[in-house]
Design a protein around this motif. Structure first.
Motif, mmCIF file in Angstrom:
data_model
loop_
_atom_site.group_PDB
_atom_site.id
_atom_site.type_symbol
_atom_site.label_atom_id
_atom_site.label_comp_id
_atom_site.label_asym_id
_atom_site.label_seq_id
_atom_site.Cartn_x
_atom_site.Cartn_y
_atom_site.Cartn_z
ATOM 1 N N THR A 299 1.245 -1.396 0.211
ATOM 2 C CA THR A 299 -0.074 0.176 -0.078
ATOM 3 C C THR A 299 0.700 1.792 -0.012
ATOM 4 O O THR A 299 0.251 2.146 -0.908
ATOM 5 N N ARG A 300 1.958 1.157 0.803
ATOM 6 C CA ARG A 300 2.922 2.319 0.530
ATOM 7 C C ARG A 300 3.495 2.354 -0.567
ATOM 8 O O ARG A 300 3.835 4.052 -0.903
ATOM 9 N N ALA A 301 4.083 1.465 -1.029
ATOM 10 C CA ALA A 301 4.224 1.747 -2.495
ATOM 11 C C ALA A 301 3.538 2.112 -3.768
ATOM 12 O O ALA A 301 4.690 3.392 -4.407
ATOM 13 N N GLU A 302 2.237 1.344 -3.083
ATOM 14 C CA GLU A 302 1.769 2.100 -3.785
ATOM 15 C C GLU A 302 1.395 3.665 -4.029
ATOM 16 O O GLU A 302 0.800 4.480 -5.068
ATOM 17 N N ALA A 303 1.289 3.839 -3.070
ATOM 18 C CA ALA A 303 0.314 5.422 -2.375
ATOM 19 C C ALA A 303 1.903 6.104 -3.070
ATOM 20 O O ALA A 303 1.694 7.510 -4.006
ATOM 21 N N LEU A 304 3.488 5.607 -2.871
ATOM 22 C CA LEU A 304 4.648 6.710 -3.026
ATOM 23 C C LEU A 304 4.642 6.261 -4.429
ATOM 24 O O LEU A 304 4.784 7.890 -5.298
ATOM 25 N N ARG A 305 3.951 5.642 -5.846
ATOM 26 C CA ARG A 305 4.240 5.836 -7.259
ATOM 27 C C ARG A 305 3.162 6.599 -7.532
ATOM 28 O O ARG A 305 3.349 7.576 -8.671
ATOM 29 N N ARG A 306 2.074 6.761 -6.885
ATOM 30 C CA ARG A 306 0.696 7.961 -6.762
ATOM 31 C C ARG A 306 0.903 8.935 -7.071
ATOM 32 O O ARG A 306 0.587 9.680 -8.238
ATOM 33 N N LEU A 307 2.298 9.637 -6.030
ATOM 34 C CA LEU A 307 2.442 11.084 -5.286
ATOM 35 C C LEU A 307 3.374 11.440 -6.640
ATOM 36 O O LEU A 307 2.791 12.675 -6.828
ATOM 37 N N LYS A 308 3.875 10.175 -7.254
ATOM 38 C CA LYS A 308 5.127 10.655 -8.264
ATOM 39 C C LYS A 308 4.404 10.987 -9.100
ATOM 40 O O LYS A 308 5.272 11.821 -10.048
ATOM 41 N N ALA A 309 3.595 10.311 -9.645
ATOM 42 C CA ALA A 309 3.183 9.891 -11.004
ATOM 43 C C ALA A 309 1.826 11.527 -10.974
ATOM 44 O O ALA A 309 2.533 11.934 -11.407
ATOM 45 N N SER A 310 1.549 11.840 -9.817
ATOM 46 C CA SER A 310 0.593 13.620 -9.856
ATOM 47 C C SER A 310 2.069 14.581 -9.882
ATOM 48 O O SER A 310 1.845 15.257 -10.636
ATOM 49 N N LEU A 311 3.282 14.195 -9.237
ATOM 50 C CA LEU A 311 3.986 15.438 -9.328
ATOM 51 C C LEU A 311 4.517 15.603 -10.814
ATOM 52 O O LEU A 311 4.358 16.434 -10.962
ATOM 53 N N ALA A 312 4.555 14.394 -11.321
ATOM 54 C CA ALA A 312 4.853 14.421 -12.304
ATOM 55 C C ALA A 312 4.154 15.204 -13.155
ATOM 56 O O ALA A 312 4.077 16.193 -14.152
ATOM 57 N N GLU A 313 2.817 14.552 -13.145
ATOM 58 C CA GLU A 313 1.806 14.764 -14.473
ATOM 59 C C GLU A 313 1.545 16.767 -14.155
ATOM 60 O O GLU A 313 1.191 17.406 -14.847
ATOM 61 N N ASP B 87 -9.832 10.150 -12.653
ATOM 62 C CA ASP B 87 -9.857 8.747 -11.341
ATOM 63 C C ASP B 87 -10.569 7.552 -11.106
ATOM 64 O O ASP B 87 -10.439 6.449 -10.313
ATOM 65 N N ARG B 88 -12.148 7.209 -12.235
ATOM 66 C CA ARG B 88 -12.447 6.128 -12.203
ATOM 67 C C ARG B 88 -11.280 5.159 -12.655
ATOM 68 O O ARG B 88 -10.824 4.152 -12.074
ATOM 69 N N GLU B 89 -10.742 5.382 -13.571
ATOM 70 C CA GLU B 89 -9.624 4.596 -13.898
ATOM 71 C C GLU B 89 -8.506 3.801 -13.051
ATOM 72 O O GLU B 89 -8.268 2.771 -12.637
ATOM 73 N N GLN B 90 -7.748 4.841 -12.466
ATOM 74 C CA GLN B 90 -7.080 4.726 -11.036
ATOM 75 C C GLN B 90 -8.080 3.810 -10.244
ATOM 76 O O GLN B 90 -7.299 2.864 -9.543
ATOM 77 N N ARG B 91 -9.242 4.268 -9.844
ATOM 78 C CA ARG B 91 -9.497 3.703 -8.718
ATOM 79 C C ARG B 91 -10.021 2.530 -9.039
ATOM 80 O O ARG B 91 -9.538 1.027 -8.433
ATOM 81 N N HIS B 92 -9.657 1.583 -10.962
ATOM 82 C CA HIS B 92 -10.075 0.765 -11.267
ATOM 83 C C HIS B 92 -8.495 -0.251 -10.849
ATOM 84 O O HIS B 92 -8.346 -1.310 -10.316
ATOM 85 N N GLU B 93 -7.076 0.352 -11.024
ATOM 86 C CA GLU B 93 -6.548 -0.443 -11.420
ATOM 87 C C GLU B 93 -5.830 -0.586 -9.389
ATOM 88 O O GLU B 93 -5.146 -1.526 -9.476
ATOM 89 N N ALA B 94 -6.121 0.559 -8.852
ATOM 90 C CA ALA B 94 -6.015 0.884 -7.687
ATOM 91 C C ALA B 94 -6.765 -0.854 -6.448
ATOM 92 O O ALA B 94 -6.418 -1.205 -5.215
ATOM 93 N N ARG B 95 -6.901 -1.856 -7.319
ATOM 94 C CA ARG B 95 -7.973 -3.088 -6.925
ATOM 95 C C ARG B 95 -6.676 -3.969 -7.282
ATOM 96 O O ARG B 95 -7.215 -4.627 -8.118
#
Length: 90
Positions: free
Chosen positions: A14-28, A72-80
């Motif tokens: 969960t922590r690794a996924e949260a960090l990946r999303r944060l990095k992607a968000s910042l890059a975006e 956001d819908r796509e991200q929620r789907h991938e988070a499963r």
């Protein structure tokens, strides 16, 4: 493997996924496209101008509201990605 081991693995994932999303968000956010000729910010997905109201609410927006909702819908789907505890062999 007991419940503590499983909990530790889930927490690490969960922590690794949260960090990946944060990095992607910042890059975006660094990808915000502006059209200096028209003085507008362009949506990354549909390439339409992002409304000023949306930019007033979120100055770093990179998508119009419709594209952001779809993203956001796509991200929620991938988070499963993580199985439930019942799926683990103990």
């Amino acid at each position: 493997m007991d419940y503590i081991d499983v909990a530790q693995i889930v927490e690490e994932c969960t922590r690794a996924e949260a960090l990946r999303r944060l990095k992607a968000s910042l890059a975006e956010r660094e990808q915000q496209i502006t059209d200096p000729e028209r003085g507008v910010v362009i949506c990354l997905d549909c390439e339409a101008p992002i409304p000023l109201e949306r930019l007033a609410a979120n100055p770093r927006a990179v998508r119009c509201i419709d594209c952001q909702l779809e993203y956001d819908r796509e991200q929620r789907h991938e988070a499963r990605l993580y199985p439930g505890f019942d799926d683990w062999d103990m």
